[in-house]
Design a protein around this motif. Structure first.
Motif, short mmCIF file in Angstrom:
data_model
loop_
_atom_site.label_atom_id
_atom_site.label_comp_id
_atom_site.label_asym_id
_atom_site.label_seq_id
_atom_site.Cartn_x
_atom_site.Cartn_y
_atom_site.Cartn_z
N TRP A 178 11.40 -7.57 -4.00
CA TRP A 178 10.58 -8.42 -4.86
C TRP A 178 10.59 -9.85 -4.32
O TRP A 178 11.64 -10.41 -4.04
CB TRP A 178 11.10 -8.41 -6.29
CG TRP A 178 11.03 -7.05 -6.93
CD1 TRP A 178 12.05 -6.16 -7.07
CD2 TRP A 178 9.87 -6.42 -7.47
NE1 TRP A 178 11.61 -5.01 -7.69
CE2 TRP A 178 10.27 -5.14 -7.94
CE3 TRP A 178 8.53 -6.79 -7.60
CZ2 TRP A 178 9.38 -4.26 -8.54
CZ3 TRP A 178 7.64 -5.91 -8.21
CH2 TRP A 178 8.07 -4.66 -8.67
N TRP B 195 6.43 -0.66 -10.48
CA TRP B 195 6.24 0.38 -9.47
C TRP B 195 7.02 1.61 -9.88
O TRP B 195 8.21 1.53 -10.16
CB TRP B 195 6.69 -0.09 -8.09
CG TRP B 195 6.40 0.95 -7.05
CD1 TRP B 195 7.26 1.87 -6.51
CD2 TRP B 195 5.14 1.20 -6.45
NE1 TRP B 195 6.61 2.68 -5.61
CE2 TRP B 195 5.30 2.29 -5.55
CE3 TRP B 195 3.87 0.64 -6.57
CZ2 TRP B 195 4.26 2.82 -4.79
CZ3 TRP B 195 2.83 1.15 -5.82
CH2 TRP B 195 3.03 2.21 -4.94
N SER C 241 5.92 -3.54 6.10
CA SER C 241 5.56 -3.09 4.77
C SER C 241 4.59 -4.08 4.14
O SER C 241 4.82 -5.29 4.18
CB SER C 241 6.82 -2.96 3.88
OG SER C 241 6.47 -2.64 2.55
N GLY D 102 5.73 -6.89 -4.85
CA GLY D 102 6.70 -5.85 -4.56
C GLY D 102 6.38 -5.12 -3.27
O GLY D 102 5.23 -4.69 -3.06
N TYR D 103 7.37 -4.98 -2.38
CA TYR D 103 7.21 -4.33 -1.07
C TYR D 103 8.10 -3.09 -1.02
O TYR D 103 9.30 -3.16 -1.23
CB TYR D 103 7.58 -5.30 0.06
CG TYR D 103 6.61 -6.44 0.21
CD1 TYR D 103 5.63 -6.40 1.20
CD2 TYR D 103 6.64 -7.53 -0.66
CE1 TYR D 103 4.71 -7.44 1.33
CE2 TYR D 103 5.72 -8.55 -0.53
CZ TYR D 103 4.76 -8.50 0.46
OH TYR D 103 3.85 -9.52 0.58
N ILE D 104 7.48 -1.94 -0.74
CA ILE D 104 8.19 -0.67 -0.76
C ILE D 104 8.97 -0.48 0.54
O ILE D 104 8.44 -0.69 1.63
CB ILE D 104 7.22 0.50 -0.95
CG1 ILE D 104 6.27 0.22 -2.13
CG2 ILE D 104 7.98 1.80 -1.16
CD1 ILE D 104 6.97 -0.05 -3.42
N VAL E 256 12.57 -1.30 -3.47
CA VAL E 256 11.47 -2.26 -3.59
C VAL E 256 12.03 -3.67 -3.44
O VAL E 256 12.99 -4.04 -4.13
CB VAL E 256 10.74 -2.13 -4.94
CG1 VAL E 256 9.63 -3.18 -5.06
CG2 VAL E 256 10.16 -0.73 -5.12
N HIS F 210 10.68 0.75 -11.30
CA HIS F 210 11.03 -0.59 -10.82
C HIS F 210 10.31 -1.67 -11.62
O HIS F 210 9.11 -1.57 -11.90
CB HIS F 210 10.65 -0.75 -9.34
CG HIS F 210 11.31 0.24 -8.44
ND1 HIS F 210 12.47 -0.03 -7.76
CD2 HIS F 210 10.98 1.52 -8.12
CE1 HIS F 210 12.82 1.02 -7.05
NE2 HIS F 210 11.93 1.99 -7.25
N TYR G 3 16.33 -0.28 -6.63
CA TYR G 3 16.35 1.04 -6.01
C TYR G 3 16.33 2.10 -7.10
O TYR G 3 17.03 2.00 -8.11
CB TYR G 3 17.60 1.22 -5.14
CG TYR G 3 17.57 2.50 -4.33
CD1 TYR G 3 16.84 2.58 -3.15
CD2 TYR G 3 18.26 3.63 -4.76
CE1 TYR G 3 16.80 3.74 -2.41
CE2 TYR G 3 18.23 4.80 -4.02
CZ TYR G 3 17.49 4.85 -2.85
OH TYR G 3 17.44 6.03 -2.12
N SER H 30 2.47 -5.34 0.62
CA SER H 30 2.71 -5.39 -0.82
C SER H 30 1.99 -4.22 -1.50
O SER H 30 0.80 -3.99 -1.27
CB SER H 30 2.21 -6.72 -1.39
OG SER H 30 2.25 -6.71 -2.79
N GLN H 31 2.73 -3.47 -2.32
CA GLN H 31 2.17 -2.33 -3.04
C GLN H 31 1.89 -2.63 -4.50
O GLN H 31 1.13 -1.92 -5.16
CB GLN H 31 3.12 -1.13 -2.94
CG GLN H 31 3.38 -0.66 -1.52
CD GLN H 31 2.14 -0.08 -0.88
OE1 GLN H 31 1.38 0.63 -1.51
NE2 GLN H 31 1.93 -0.39 0.39
N THR H 32 2.51 -3.66 -5.03
CA THR H 32 2.26 -4.06 -6.41
C THR H 32 2.43 -5.58 -6.51
O THR H 32 3.30 -6.15 -5.85
CB THR H 32 3.22 -3.35 -7.39
OG1 THR H 32 2.95 -3.80 -8.72
CG2 THR H 32 4.68 -3.63 -7.06
#
Length: 427
Positions: free
Chosen positions: A78, A68, A106, A122-124, A76, A50, A46, A108-110
């Protein structure tokens, strides 16, 4: 002597229970998907910057290069994914409170491939039950039969407790304005049922099967306006949650209304709704562009997708114009066989796709692009089969009769209107 021995046994038993309890609560949380993919919860971070926790591969502790960075504090989640090289992990996380009153998803953003068959993702957490001490994470995985809820779940602690402010709500109906457009929110329900079942493997009362239901009256310059429709809503609450959802029209029992699948937690005392309204007619001349007799090129889906690649130097601009002060380029229509033969009711799996590029990005100026009409060289109107946009690129697919040589298309690029409501979640 017996008391000493008995006391020693009790101490040993207590120690064993303590060790077992520590092992039980510290053991890795794992979910196995139907295709054998193994998902391991690594942890939650948090803040604004990240990096994921280290993982162990072949006895070595390795930190993934996934990163991120955000402008505000976010959470986030992981996850380590172990999979067959031919089965790239494709899944969403479902964030719920433990009581199951609400849920958001959500993507995955990264992500970073640590080695072949092992990735860190990684999920925001743009929204989560911030007033609770912990939350539940489930997995919606894509497969041959669509998206299905996997067995098992992760449980994580809340990384961002309050205190939180209180917002003031306004009783309905409430009328708010943007320029000469007046919009009244006449009714609002925070936990209505979705008109359809969206995911496989979900119980009927699952929070993912709930929706926000909305009713509007719209006037422009004091007269009823039927050419303005709600298209998108940003929902936020006082704890810092914010999600964006598309608004769809719903007809039930002869009545017309609107619903949005995305929803925040209904036990929150107040929500803020920022609703975007877009026009379907009544455009000015500088907002509309008609292109006629555009030759249709035979190609492949890969060629059509190449228009999304900004580095593609082979893109040929067919025509360009200025709409609403924005430069718009049109690319040649491409006909190809789509990846989903059932799209056109089994009659023909051919589609024609046409792409546009707008600079600067209209989204940043609160504008939308729409295809108002498209016909082929025989005068037949083509039916929409989907669309996509982002970073100023727009692409539209249409069902196409056989032997189509050219198309005529009319687009509009116009400014949206935005109104905000502060409401109390209600059943």
């Amino acid at each position: 002597m017996k008391k000493i021995v008995l006391g020693a046994l009790i101490l040993i038993l207590v120690a064993a229970i303590a060790v077992a309890g520590f092992w039980w609560f510290s053991r890795p949380q794992i979910i196995i998907l139907s295709n054998g993919t193994k998902l391991t919860l690594l942890g939650v971070t948090y803040g604004k910057h990240h990096v994921p926790p280290k993982i162990t591969i072949a006895g070595k502790r390795i930190r993934s290069q996934a990163r991120w960075d955000a402008t505000n504090d976010v959470g986030v989640v992981w996850v380590e994914a172990e999979y067959k090289p031919s089965n790239w992990p494709n899944f969403q996380l479902v964030i719920s409170d433990k009581a199951g009153t609400g849920a958001v998803t959500s993507w995955s953003q990264t992500q970073y491939q640590v080695r072949n068959g092992v990735s860190v993702m990684g999920y925001i957490l743009n929204a989560f039950p911030r007033r609770d001490s912990s939350m539940v994470l489930r997995v919606l995985a894509y497969g041959n039969n669509g998206q299905r809820l996997a067995k098992g779940q992760f449980t994580v602690s809340n990384p961002a407790h309050g205190p939180f402010p209180m917002w003031a709500t306004v009783p309905l109906p409430d009328t708010e304005s943007d320029g000469d457009l007046d919009v009244s929110l006449t009714n609002f329900s925070s936990d209505a049922k979705l008109p359809y079942r969206q995911y496989n493997g979900l119980a009927q009362n699952d929070p993912l099967n709930k929706a926000v239901q909305l009713g509007f009256d719209v006037e422009q310059k004091g007269h009823p306006a039927t050419n303005w429709q709600p298209v998108q809503v940003i929902m936020s609450d006082a704890t810092g949650n914010q999600i964006t959802g598309w608004i769809n029209r719903n007809y039930q029992n002869g009545q017309s209304g609107y619903f949005c699948q995305s929803s925040l937690w209904p036990n929150e005392p107040d929500w803020k709704l920022r609703v975007e309204f877009s026009r379907s007619s009544g455009f000015n001349d500088d907002e509309v562009w008609t292109l006629t007799n555009l030759p249709v090129k035979q190609g492949t889906e890969q060629e059509a997708n190449e228009f999304w690649n900004y580095r593609n130097e082979k893109k040929v601009t067919l025509a360009q114009n200025t709409l609403s002060g924005i430069q718009v380029q049109a690319y040649p229509p491409i006909e190809y066989s789509n990846s989903y033969p059932g799209m056109n009711n089994g009659r023909n799996n051919k589609v024609v796709e046409i792409a546009f590029k707008a600079d600067p990005d209209p989204d940043s100026a609160g504008m939308r692009m729409n295809v108002l009409k498209i016909t082929d060289d025989q005068g037949h109107e083509l039916q929409s089969q989907g669309s996509g946009w982002g970073s100023g690129m727009y692409e539209y697919q249409f069902s196409v009769p056989r032997n189509t040589q050219s198309v005529n298309v009319t687009i509009a690029l116009h400014k949206s209107r935005f109104v905000e409501f502060n409401v109390k979640p209600a059943k």
